[in-house]
Scaffold this motif. Structure first.
Motif, PDB file in Angstrom:
ATOM      1  N   GLY A  16      34.999  42.021  40.267  1.00 23.42           N
ATOM      2  CA  GLY A  16      34.200  42.581  40.665  1.00 23.42           C
ATOM      3  C   GLY A  16      34.618  43.669  42.052  1.00 23.42           C
ATOM      4  O   GLY A  16      34.149  44.820  43.190  1.00 23.42           O
ATOM      5  N   ARG A  17      35.869  42.597  42.426  1.00 24.42           N
ATOM      6  CA  ARG A  17      36.257  43.300  44.036  1.00 24.42           C
ATOM      7  C   ARG A  17      36.491  44.983  43.851  1.00 24.42           C
ATOM      8  O   ARG A  17      37.859  45.150  42.466  1.00 24.42           O
ATOM      9  N   GLU A  18      36.386  46.174  44.613  1.00 18.90           N
ATOM     10  CA  GLU A  18      37.089  47.584  44.295  1.00 18.90           C
ATOM     11  C   GLU A  18      38.505  47.433  45.116  1.00 18.90           C
ATOM     12  O   GLU A  18      38.786  47.822  46.763  1.00 18.90           O
ATOM     13  N   ASN A  39      46.947  44.167  55.705  1.00 13.53           N
ATOM     14  CA  ASN A  39      46.487  42.592  54.526  1.00 13.53           C
ATOM     15  C   ASN A  39      45.465  43.345  53.780  1.00 13.53           C
ATOM     16  O   ASN A  39      43.709  43.404  54.033  1.00 13.53           O
ATOM     17  N   GLY A  40      45.375  43.252  52.650  1.00 15.23           N
ATOM     18  CA  GLY A  40      44.495  43.651  52.030  1.00 15.23           C
ATOM     19  C   GLY A  40      43.224  45.256  52.089  1.00 15.23           C
ATOM     20  O   GLY A  40      43.386  45.342  50.996  1.00 15.23           O
ATOM     21  N   ALA A  41      44.514  45.843  52.209  1.00 13.44           N
ATOM     22  CA  ALA A  41      44.215  47.344  51.910  1.00 13.44           C
ATOM     23  C   ALA A  41      44.036  47.832  50.202  1.00 13.44           C
ATOM     24  O   ALA A  41      43.759  48.730  50.196  1.00 13.44           O
ATOM     25  N   GLY A  42      45.035  47.533  49.701  1.00 14.82           N
ATOM     26  CA  GLY A  42      45.225  47.915  48.201  1.00 14.82           C
ATOM     27  C   GLY A  42      46.814  47.995  47.989  1.00 14.82           C
ATOM     28  O   GLY A  42      47.035  48.338  47.169  1.00 14.82           O
ATOM     29  N   LYS A  43      47.760  48.196  48.912  1.00 12.78           N
ATOM     30  CA  LYS A  43      49.120  48.272  48.990  1.00 12.78           C
ATOM     31  C   LYS A  43      50.152  47.727  47.116  1.00 12.78           C
ATOM     32  O   LYS A  43      49.970  48.698  46.477  1.00 12.78           O
ATOM     33  N   SER A  44      49.787  46.324  47.252  1.00 10.22           N
ATOM     34  CA  SER A  44      50.263  45.777  46.144  1.00 10.22           C
ATOM     35  C   SER A  44      49.678  46.177  44.964  1.00 10.22           C
ATOM     36  O   SER A  44      50.507  45.598  43.867  1.00 10.22           O
ATOM     37  N   THR A  45      48.553  46.150  45.190  1.00  6.09           N
ATOM     38  CA  THR A  45      47.762  46.382  43.677  1.00  6.09           C
ATOM     39  C   THR A  45      47.865  47.657  43.063  1.00  6.09           C
ATOM     40  O   THR A  45      48.397  48.284  42.362  1.00  6.09           O
ATOM     41  N   LEU A  46      47.891  48.921  44.761  1.00 10.54           N
ATOM     42  CA  LEU A  46      48.982  50.234  44.198  1.00 10.54           C
ATOM     43  C   LEU A  46      49.858  50.222  43.224  1.00 10.54           C
ATOM     44  O   LEU A  46      50.461  50.771  42.299  1.00 10.54           O
TER      45      LEU A  46
HETATM   46  N1  LIG Z   1      43.820  39.136  41.821  1.00 15.01           N
HETATM   47  C1  LIG Z   1      42.816  39.656  42.381  1.00 15.01           C
HETATM   48  N2  LIG Z   1      41.576  39.443  41.731  1.00 15.01           N
HETATM   49  C2  LIG Z   1      40.985  39.239  42.782  1.00 15.01           C
HETATM   50  N3  LIG Z   1      40.739  40.561  44.200  1.00 15.01           N
HETATM   51  C3  LIG Z   1      42.169  40.393  44.416  1.00 15.01           C
HETATM   52  C4  LIG Z   1      43.789  39.993  43.322  1.00 15.01           C
HETATM   53  N4  LIG Z   1      44.766  40.493  44.114  1.00 15.01           N
HETATM   54  C5  LIG Z   1      43.966  41.062  45.490  1.00 15.01           C
HETATM   55  N5  LIG Z   1      42.715  41.415  45.130  1.00 15.01           N
HETATM   56  C6  LIG Z   1      42.092  41.951  46.627  1.00 15.01           C
HETATM   57  O1  LIG Z   1      42.225  43.160  46.904  1.00 15.01           O
HETATM   58  C7  LIG Z   1      42.158  43.389  47.962  1.00 15.01           C
HETATM   59  C8  LIG Z   1      43.827  44.422  48.066  1.00 15.01           C
HETATM   60  O2  LIG Z   1      44.910  43.665  47.401  1.00 15.01           O
HETATM   61  P1  LIG Z   1      46.337  43.597  47.435  1.00 15.01           P
HETATM   62  O3  LIG Z   1      46.622  44.890  47.416  1.00 15.01           O
HETATM   63  O4  LIG Z   1      46.970  42.672  47.479  1.00 15.01           O
HETATM   64  O5  LIG Z   1      46.351  44.029  49.060  1.00 15.01           O
HETATM   65  P2  LIG Z   1      48.170  44.590  50.244  1.00 15.01           P
HETATM   66  O6  LIG Z   1      48.765  44.299  49.336  1.00 15.01           O
HETATM   67  O7  LIG Z   1      47.403  45.334  51.013  1.00 15.01           O
HETATM   68  O8  LIG Z   1      47.262  43.014  51.750  1.00 15.01           O
HETATM   69  C9  LIG Z   1      42.099  42.532  48.504  1.00 15.01           C
HETATM   70  O9  LIG Z   1      40.792  42.553  49.096  1.00 15.01           O
HETATM   71  C10 LIG Z   1      42.496  41.257  47.935  1.00 15.01           C
HETATM   72  O10 LIG Z   1      41.225  40.191  48.395  1.00 15.01           O
END
Ligand SMILES: Nc1ncnc2c1ncn2[C@@H]1O[C@H](COP(=O)(O)OP(=O)(O)O)[C@@H](O)[C@H]1O
Ligand SMILES: [Mg+2]
Lengths: 234, 264
Positions: A16-18, A39-46
């Protein structure tokens, strides 16, 4: 010509985390851009969206004119080489050359072409002669280079890095930056290393809580202290 | 296994975990003590667990889907259909006729119903209570310490292994590309097996290293096999009331089952 076109990209983790909200981004071929944010800004997700490890919940991604959908992920993955933060994620074979060969072998290229790609990729990162070493026993900087070679062997148009200098000692870090300066591919580099951004990337993107909060010339953004402070970069 | 309860604020999620554990155990015990063929009572048990699930705000569809796993248990009861003594009923399958025992059929269906409803109850407990809270509640209920230690280490390590496996998979997926002409790649079967083997080995190595570090960090913070329990308190009067009411209800269902059920 634009290599990457992202429109209205949003993503929510299964719990559920956006993590991403309405990202719009265009990257031109040959451009080198830094992606910064706390940290947690969403870089890896992007980054994981760029070659279809994650699929856009909302919005669209186009890579080199190919809409990133189920049908095209295979081709897009060959165009976009993703280098993970932890090199151990990419190195899982007994020997270095097998890891570097993974991409082209999966693509179904003939044996001799694969061998040539492996030699070429290892030479590009200055690791010729490491073919039969076990990556488990290499140093952090060496692992990083091999990890880069594992994507170069697919001859990608674009390289995407997740915190490439994290955990490297000063010399390994300097050598890595020099290596990235030599590589001609389009690059998107997620990093906390603002000095790397200054030296390598003319353009900088700032991500804050899943939205792009700034996009501009690196030198200009780095001079704006209030902006950096506000985005958790100082 | 969700890390967090899917929501908060629902009365059932705020209920003391000990109450939920005792209730679930009593529920499953009563259900399994119910005689075969007590269909009406099974239905009551089912209604009870479903209304609890609704009260807890759980996603009913996913709960039901996962509960089907409970039906696997009835495979073990399959022989009853043929071996139990009593009246035989013909079952026509195409050109075949199978003679199944009528009491066997009732027992078989009863076992299926009980397994399924018990599964629902257990899943609901797991769904509405985060694992750490559940472990703490077991500890407060005086579950032997070794048992708690094993469960909590397993839980930690499982999350560690899962995280490691996930990042390995992502890295592999991102390099699994098609050839430039768009044809599907994939490599040969032997090659894939070797890669998977390498990944499994690497996963094992990494998980063990990570688990070692997790354990060292736990030790350095004073872990001694027991979970830290900041608030060692008894059940509140309200919790006790809910528990007593729920146990009475279950007892009533069981009595009802004893009167109405049984084999012909
Ligand atoms: N596998 C996951 N399940 C749930 N939430 C996640 C997961 N991976 C990352 N998040 C959340 O998504 C957000 C973005 O994470 P991430 O993209 O890793 O940030 P960054 O790389 O910028 O530090 C964070 O709030 C993190 O807690
Ligand atoms: Mg990250």
């Amino acid at each position: 010509m634009s290599l990457v076109e992202i429109r209205g990209l949003s993503y929510r983790y299964p719990d559920g985390r956006e993590a991403l909200r309405g990202i719009d981004l265009t990257l031109n071929a040959g451009e080198k851009a830094a992606l910064v944010g706390s940290n947690g800004a969403g870089k890896s997700t992007l980054l994981l969206h760029l070659n279809g490890v994650f699929t856009a919940a909302q919005g669209s991604i186009t890579i080199a004119g190919l809409p990133l959908d189920r049908k095209n992920t295979g081709r897009v993955r060959a165009l976009v080489g993703l280098v993970f933060q932890n090199p151990d994620d990419q190195l899982f074979s007994p020997h270095v050359d097998e890891d570097v060969a993974y991409g082209p072998t999966y693509q179904g290229l003939p044996r001799d072409v694969v061998a040539q790609r492996v030699a070429e990729a290892l030479a590009a990162v200055g690791m010729g002669g490491y073919e039969k070493r076990s990556s488990y026993h290499l140093s952090g900087g060496e692992k990083k280079r091999i990890a880069i070679a594992t994507v170069l062997s697919m001859r990608p148009e674009m390289l995407v890095f997740d915190e490439p200098t994290a955990g490297l000692d000063p010399r390994a870090r300097r050598e890595l930056i020099e290596l990235l300066q030599r590589l001609p591919q389009t690059m998107l580099i997620a990093t906390h290393d603002l000095d790397l951004a200054r030296r390598l990337c003319p353009r900088m993107l700032i991500l804050k809580q899943g939205t792009l909060s700034a996009d501009g010339p690196t030198a200009q953004l780095l001079d704006n202290e209030p902006l950096l402070y506000e985005n958790g970069l100082l | 296994m969700p890390d967090h309860p899917s929501g908060t604020g629902h009365p059932l999620q705020q209920l003391d975990a000990r109450v939920k554990i005792i209730f679930t155990l009593a529920f499953i015990l009563a259900l399994s003590l119910s005689p075969f063929g007590a269909w009406a009572a099974y239905f009551l048990f089912l209604c009870l667990v479903l209304s609890a699930a609704i009260a807890a705000g759980t996603d009913l569809r996913s709960l039901l889907r996962r509960s089907l796993l409970g039906l696997l248990f009835i495979l073990s009861a399959l022989p009853l259909l043929f071996t139990a003594p009593g009246i035989r009923l013909p079952l026509h399958l195409g050109g075949w006729t199978l003679w199944i025992s009528q009491p066997g059929l009732i027992r078989f269906a009863s076992i299926g119903a009980k397994a399924w409803i018990s599964m629902l109850a257990a899943l609901l407990l797991a769904e509405s209570t985060p694992v750490p809270v559940l472990l703490l509640a077991f500890q407060r209920l005086r579950t032997p310490r070794v048992f708690i230690a094993i469960l909590s280490l397993m839980w930690r390590y499982l999350s560690v292994i899962r995280a490691e496996a996930l990042s390995l998979m992502h890295a592999r997926t991102s390099r699994s590309a098609a050839s430039p002409d768009g044809a599907r790649g994939g490599g040969g079967i032997a090659w894939r097996a070797r890669v998977t083997g390498g990944m499994a080995g690497s996963l094992l190595l990494r998980s063990m290293e990570r688990a070692d570090r997790v354990y060292a960090a736990m030790l350095s913070r004073g872990y001694d096999g027991q979970l830290p329990d900041p608030e060692r308190k008894g059940l509140s009067p309200q919790d006790l009331l809910v528990l007593a009411g729920a146990l009475l209800l279950i007892l009533f269902f069981l009595l009802f089952a004893l009167f109405t059920g049984g084999l012909p």
